[in-house]
Motif scaffolding. Sequence first.
Motif, PDB file in Angstrom:
ATOM      1  N   ASN A   1      30.618  15.000  43.140  1.00 48.47           N
ATOM      2  CA  ASN A   1      30.567  14.311  44.407  1.00 48.47           C
ATOM      3  C   ASN A   1      29.804  13.087  44.603  1.00 48.47           C
ATOM      4  O   ASN A   1      29.211  12.666  45.312  1.00 48.47           O
ATOM      5  CB  ASN A   1      29.512  15.598  45.142  1.00 48.47           C
ATOM      6  N   ARG A   2      30.025  12.250  43.456  1.00 50.10           N
ATOM      7  CA  ARG A   2      29.165  11.489  42.840  1.00 50.10           C
ATOM      8  C   ARG A   2      30.162  10.309  42.613  1.00 50.10           C
ATOM      9  O   ARG A   2      29.622   8.266  42.432  1.00 50.10           O
ATOM     10  CB  ARG A   2      28.189  10.767  41.634  1.00 50.10           C
ATOM     11  N   GLY A   3      31.362  10.639  42.568  1.00 48.71           N
ATOM     12  CA  GLY A   3      32.533   8.951  42.221  1.00 48.71           C
ATOM     13  C   GLY A   3      34.123   9.948  42.752  1.00 48.71           C
ATOM     14  O   GLY A   3      34.282  11.035  42.372  1.00 48.71           O
TER      15      GLY A   3
ATOM     16  N   PRO B   1      28.999   7.351  46.645  1.00 53.73           N
ATOM     17  CA  PRO B   1      28.209   7.403  46.920  1.00 53.73           C
ATOM     18  C   PRO B   1      27.099   7.633  46.139  1.00 53.73           C
ATOM     19  O   PRO B   1      26.331   8.917  45.913  1.00 53.73           O
ATOM     20  CB  PRO B   1      28.568   8.270  47.356  1.00 53.73           C
ATOM     21  N   LEU B   2      26.187   7.452  45.059  1.00 51.83           N
ATOM     22  CA  LEU B   2      25.714   7.763  43.908  1.00 51.83           C
ATOM     23  C   LEU B   2      23.821   8.967  44.543  1.00 51.83           C
ATOM     24  O   LEU B   2      23.656   9.566  44.359  1.00 51.83           O
ATOM     25  CB  LEU B   2      24.786   6.597  43.019  1.00 51.83           C
ATOM     26  N   LEU B   3      23.613   8.174  45.593  1.00 54.76           N
ATOM     27  CA  LEU B   3      22.821   8.577  46.327  1.00 54.76           C
ATOM     28  C   LEU B   3      22.624   8.325  47.468  1.00 54.76           C
ATOM     29  O   LEU B   3      23.164   7.858  48.300  1.00 54.76           O
ATOM     30  CB  LEU B   3      21.137   7.259  46.603  1.00 54.76           C
ATOM     31  N   THR B   4      22.157   9.421  48.022  1.00 59.74           N
ATOM     32  CA  THR B   4      22.994   9.831  49.997  1.00 59.74           C
ATOM     33  C   THR B   4      21.134  10.564  50.189  1.00 59.74           C
ATOM     34  O   THR B   4      21.005  11.356  49.921  1.00 59.74           O
ATOM     35  CB  THR B   4      24.535  11.041  50.419  1.00 59.74           C
ATOM     36  N   GLY B   5      21.188  10.086  51.593  1.00 58.62           N
ATOM     37  CA  GLY B   5      20.175  11.197  52.218  1.00 58.62           C
ATOM     38  C   GLY B   5      19.988  10.375  53.636  1.00 58.62           C
ATOM     39  O   GLY B   5      20.953  10.034  54.052  1.00 58.62           O
TER      40      GLY B   5
ATOM     41  N   GLY C   1      16.287   7.946  60.521  1.00 53.49           N
ATOM     42  CA  GLY C   1      16.416   9.341  61.338  1.00 53.49           C
ATOM     43  C   GLY C   1      18.108   8.780  60.655  1.00 53.49           C
ATOM     44  O   GLY C   1      18.897  10.381  60.643  1.00 53.49           O
ATOM     45  N   GLU C   2      18.655   7.514  59.838  1.00 54.81           N
ATOM     46  CA  GLU C   2      20.214   7.894  59.661  1.00 54.81           C
ATOM     47  C   GLU C   2      20.335   7.573  59.245  1.00 54.81           C
ATOM     48  O   GLU C   2      19.274   8.166  57.994  1.00 54.81           O
ATOM     49  CB  GLU C   2      20.153   6.303  60.467  1.00 54.81           C
ATOM     50  N   GLU C   3      21.753   8.388  58.212  1.00 58.52           N
ATOM     51  CA  GLU C   3      22.268   8.702  57.108  1.00 58.52           C
ATOM     52  C   GLU C   3      22.175   7.012  55.948  1.00 58.52           C
ATOM     53  O   GLU C   3      22.820   6.613  56.416  1.00 58.52           O
ATOM     54  CB  GLU C   3      23.274   9.682  56.808  1.00 58.52           C
ATOM     55  N   TYR C   4      22.252   7.728  54.796  1.00 60.31           N
ATOM     56  CA  TYR C   4      22.197   6.712  54.327  1.00 60.31           C
ATOM     57  C   TYR C   4      22.913   6.234  52.985  1.00 60.31           C
ATOM     58  O   TYR C   4      22.925   8.033  52.705  1.00 60.31           O
ATOM     59  CB  TYR C   4      20.854   5.615  53.575  1.00 60.31           C
ATOM     60  N   ILE C   5      24.082   5.579  52.387  1.00 60.16           N
ATOM     61  CA  ILE C   5      24.834   6.115  51.334  1.00 60.16           C
ATOM     62  C   ILE C   5      24.722   4.834  50.533  1.00 60.16           C
ATOM     63  O   ILE C   5      25.096   3.687  50.906  1.00 60.16           O
ATOM     64  CB  ILE C   5      26.302   6.072  51.372  1.00 60.16           C
ATOM     65  N   PHE C   6      24.326   5.221  49.128  1.00 62.61           N
ATOM     66  CA  PHE C   6      24.573   4.142  48.682  1.00 62.61           C
ATOM     67  C   PHE C   6      25.346   4.301  46.365  1.00 62.61           C
ATOM     68  O   PHE C   6      24.613   5.327  46.669  1.00 62.61           O
ATOM     69  CB  PHE C   6      22.640   3.599  47.106  1.00 62.61           C
ATOM     70  N   PHE C   7      26.320   3.961  46.504  1.00 67.18           N
ATOM     71  CA  PHE C   7      27.308   2.512  46.979  1.00 67.18           C
ATOM     72  C   PHE C   7      27.720   2.906  48.059  1.00 67.18           C
ATOM     73  O   PHE C   7      29.324   3.912  48.005  1.00 67.18           O
ATOM     74  CB  PHE C   7      27.440   2.100  45.790  1.00 67.18           C
ATOM     75  N   ARG C   8      27.717   2.141  49.036  1.00 68.45           N
ATOM     76  CA  ARG C   8      28.885   3.266  50.173  1.00 68.45           C
ATOM     77  C   ARG C   8      30.384   1.766  49.914  1.00 68.45           C
ATOM     78  O   ARG C   8      31.243   2.577  50.600  1.00 68.45           O
ATOM     79  CB  ARG C   8      28.273   2.521  52.189  1.00 68.45           C
TER      80      ARG C   8
END
Length: 201
Positions: free
Chosen positions: A41-43, A137-141, A152-159
């Motif tokens: 789920n990271r690539g 999306p290496l980091l999500t939360g 409170g919003e979702e972040y995704i790195f790298f979007r």
Amino acid sequence: MKATYTKPFLIAAFIVLADQILKTWVHTNMYIGQEIKLLGNRGFLHYTENNGMAFGWELGGEAGKYALTLFRILAVSGIAYGLVYLIRHKYHRGLIINIALIFAGALGNIIDSAFYGIMYHYAPLFQGRVVDMFYFPLLTGIFPPWVPIWGGEEYIFFRPVFNLADAAISIGVVLILLNQKKYFKEDIKEEPQPNSEIVEE
């Protein structure tokens, strides 16, 4: 042509060829929005297209598209001239290779913009869309509630979704920035100093 001239352009040609082969495969074997997992789920290979610049940035409208394509053509011509200049004047090899990466990336995306609309019968010359496919999306939360604006919003790195041409440009630029002191240092020649111990009689 000397090997010092051909090597950077061979590297650029290889990147452009690999970029176009991958884009063609994605366009002919995947549908827009389709994903193929590469790293769990990271690539992913995630097929998307954009009308604009690297990582999906855009200039609006048909006029913006023509302006962007014209700018790309002028830019890649300037980069090619600069690359030849650097080679002729024997600049640092690392700088030359990184400029070759930027040249290859710019040329790869120009091919999409200029010709894909005609090749795939959906737009006139210079109105084609750039094919992107790499999504990591290496980091999500979720941002904590106390974070201003994004709490409170979702972040995704790298979007951003990008392609091999984008990656070549980014790598070239980053390496130049990281190594600019080495690439652009001036050779300071020492002036001969008079020997103070020698006294003419």
